[in-house]
Design an enzyme around this catalytic site. Structure first.
Site, PDB file in Angstrom:
ATOM      1  N   THR A 135      47.491  33.187  29.541  1.00 37.73           N
ATOM      2  CA  THR A 135      48.798  32.540  29.485  1.00 37.73           C
ATOM      3  C   THR A 135      48.891  31.781  28.156  1.00 37.73           C
ATOM      4  O   THR A 135      47.884  31.412  27.562  1.00 37.73           O
ATOM      5  CB  THR A 135      49.011  31.588  30.687  1.00 37.73           C
ATOM      6  OG1 THR A 135      48.742  32.321  31.895  1.00 37.73           O
ATOM      7  CG2 THR A 135      50.396  31.014  30.770  1.00 37.73           C
TER       8      THR A 135
ATOM      9  N   GLN B 203      49.316  40.533  37.081  1.00 36.28           N
ATOM     10  CA  GLN B 203      49.946  39.414  37.782  1.00 36.28           C
ATOM     11  C   GLN B 203      49.937  39.590  39.301  1.00 36.28           C
ATOM     12  O   GLN B 203      50.113  38.619  40.035  1.00 36.28           O
ATOM     13  CB  GLN B 203      51.391  39.288  37.301  1.00 36.28           C
ATOM     14  CG  GLN B 203      51.885  37.873  37.140  1.00 36.28           C
ATOM     15  CD  GLN B 203      51.289  37.160  35.957  1.00 36.28           C
ATOM     16  OE1 GLN B 203      50.487  36.239  36.118  1.00 36.28           O
ATOM     17  NE2 GLN B 203      51.626  37.598  34.769  1.00 36.28           N
TER      18      GLN B 203
ATOM     19  N   GLY C 119      46.208  28.955  34.285  1.00 39.84           N
ATOM     20  CA  GLY C 119      46.300  29.278  35.704  1.00 39.84           C
ATOM     21  C   GLY C 119      46.596  28.028  36.514  1.00 39.84           C
ATOM     22  O   GLY C 119      47.491  27.239  36.182  1.00 39.84           O
TER      23      GLY C 119
HETATM   24  N1  GLY Z   1      49.274  33.880  35.972  1.00 41.78           N
HETATM   25  C1  GLY Z   1      49.244  32.507  35.831  1.00 41.78           C
HETATM   26  C2  GLY Z   1      50.386  31.825  36.526  1.00 41.78           C
HETATM   27  O1  GLY Z   1      51.500  32.309  36.478  1.00 41.78           O
HETATM   28  O2  GLY Z   1      50.195  30.819  37.150  1.00 41.78           O
END
Ligand code: GLY
Length: 538
Positions: free
Chosen positions: A349, A388, A442
């Site tokens: 991210t 995802q 995350g």
């Molecule tokens: N994939 C990380 C989030 O969207 O929290």
């Protein structure tokens, strides 16, 4: 250094520079945010993306708030137990490293929409995409950090035909700082988007490449999934704390709700004299975090599919009730303990912040989920696909990549968005945007944003110190406090253990917050020393 007019802070100097240049040329913060996003897809391949999704929270100079959700969705033929074997057990890595791991990408739709709906109208689509196309076509010199990040995953890239073309050198040697990464297939895809807009990605040759690679490799994404993908404007999540109005992202993110719920709980305690990094402070934040993350697992999901009790969760009454069993002299064990297989890692991210000379402010977080997503490139189209789908609760109670668990609310359903922790956030003071906040990481994203905000709002730090300060994180399950290496003294850790906390010092750095503070003297960009970060402005 303070910039008087406009500023972009992102993970990549090329991306920040491209956004800043566009604002010099008359574009506004939305134009710059879209341009920066497309460049990150080229120059920050571990998280910048065409094959992923993201969330944006923006506030215009006149006060209008815009929150755009361009999160991936589950393909139409996906089903709740698609990552389980015949015995109902989770199949290792299927939700992370296979064609099934990908949701239908949202980034191209989202970036084009924020440019079309909120841009200055002075920047053509071709101009918007020109820097990304040039950097993909001509290449860009790798930083030491990106070279190392690619080298670490060499074996993973080598097994995917598309990824090996880009990330494995023909001469077999590892990448070094200064090597040019050239991505001609990606340049062609970007040119198609420049020429045809969303149809250059969601229909035509690129869509066919995605759909046929998916069907040949066991994935579920079809031409129809792509053609019908839509980003959505969502109501923002609002709260207040000590003179600041907080504006953040709602479902399908848990970020805004968690942030406001935690601030509300915190506000029920006398906070004067509590210093960051002390056992008392870490204990209180941990107790608040574990309660909020327990709510995440039970109540939060895509609100189009599950009724998320947003108003209750962000209400002061609820926070008072929730915080009423916090003891300042001992830890409350998390009700159910399930150890996460993988401790949180920071390299996934990416968040960037943009402010223009009119005062428009854009906080945008985008992701492939894990670093380099599924590691699978759409061969011939040159971009990585997300993983995802792992952000769904693939089996009630089973920890995902970040060790967080979930229940029925966040189960896989066709066309549903998987629950996110991304927390692009603005803080407003005296009617003016004061802070742009966000981070990768995350499940640690929300607690990173919380700590950066508190460091400014409660502890009076400047934005750079607030971002650089050591971080800790907890999330209900596993019942541990994650701490950054060497961040806190042995005495502090011993005190926390004495209060009943388990300490997990395995994770590396927590988050990488590319934030901006808007002050009377100008725009201050905070580059997070944990990761590569670049502030470019004028
Ligand atoms: N994939 C990380 C989030 O969207 O929290």
């Amino acid at each position: 250094m303070a910039f008087p007019h406009a500023l972009v802070v992102s993970a990549s100097p090329h991306a920040s520079e491209a956004g800043a240049q566009l604002m010099r040329a008359g574009g506004n913060a939305f134009d710059a945010a879209a341009c920066t996003g497309f460049v990150l897809a080229v120059t920050w391949p571990e998280a910048g993306n065409l094959g992923g999704g993201g969330l944006m929270v923006a506030r215009k100079s006149a006060g209008e708030v815009v929150t755009l959700d361009f999160r991936e969705i589950a393909p139409a033929t996906s089903y709740a137990d698609m990552f389980l074997d015949a015995k109902g057990e989770v199949v290792l890595d299927l939700s992370l490293r296979s064609a099934l791991a990908s949701g239908v990408p949202g980034s191209v739709e989202g970036l084009l929409r924020l440019w079309a709906d909120h841009g200055s109208g002075k920047i053509s689509r071709r101009k918007l995409l020109a820097p990304a196309i040039r950097l993909a076509q001509d290449g860009f010199p790798l930083s030491a950090e990106i070279a190392e990040s690619i080298n670490k995953r060499r074996d993973r890239f080598a097994v995917d035909p598309g990824a090996s073309k880009i990330f494995v050198r023909a001469d077999g040697r590892p990448w070094r700082e200064g090597d040019l990464l050239v991505q001609p297939d990606l340049a062609r895809t970007l040119r198609r988007i420049a020429a045809k807009g969303r149809d250059g990605f969601y229909r035509g040759p690129v869509a066919h490449a995605i759909a046929s690679q998916q069907s040949n490799t066991g994935g579920l994404i079809t031409l129809d999934d792509l053609a019908t993908y839509e980003s959505k404007y969502r109501p923002p999540i609002r709260g207040d704390f000590r003179g600041y109005e907080i504006i953040s992202m709602g479902p399908p993110s848990s970020g805004g709700i968690l942030l406001i719920e935690m601030l509300n709980m915190l506000d029920t305690f006398p906070l004067e004299g509590l210093c960051p990094g002390t056992p008392a402070y870490i204990h209180l934040l941990t107790e608040i975090q574990r309660r909020a993350y327990a709510d995440r697992a039970e109540h939060m999901a895509d609100s189009d599919f599950h009724p998320v009790p947003v108003d209750t969760l962000i209400s002061r009454d609820y926070a008072r009730r929730r915080a009423s069993d916090i003891h300042l002299d001992r830890a409350t064990p998390s009700a159910k303990i399930r150890a996460g297989e993988t401790p949180p890692e920071p390299q996934h991210t990416t968040h960037y912040s943009v402010v223009d000379s009119e005062g428009n402010a854009v906080a945008l977080t985008t992701t492939l989920n894990a670093s380099f997503g599924s590691g699978i490139v759409i061969d011939g189209a040159g971009f990585l696909m997300n993983n995802q789908m792992d952000d769904f609760s693939i089996k009630p109670g089973a920890p995902n990549l970040y060790g967080v668990t979930g229940g029925k609310a966040n189960a896989i359903e066709p066309r549903k968005r998987m629950l996110s922790s991304m927390t692009p956030t603005l803080a407003v003071r005296d009617g003016r945007t004061a802070l742009l906040l966000g981070s990768p990481g995350g499940s640690t994203i929300v607690t990173t944003v919380l700590q950066v905000f508190l460091n400014v709002a409660l502890h009076g730090m400047n934005i750079q110190d607030a971002v650089a300060a050591p971080r800790h994180h907890s999330q209900w399950t596993p019942d541990e406090i994650f701490i950054e290496p060497d961040a806190f003294s042995e005495e502090t850790l011993a005190d926390l253990r004495g209060l009943g906390h388990a300490i997990n010092d395995k994770p590396s750095k927590i988050g990488a917050a590319n934030c901006i503070a808007i002050e009377a003297q100008g725009l201050h960009g905070a580059s997070d020393p944990r990761r590569q970060s670049s502030a470019k402005g004028f």
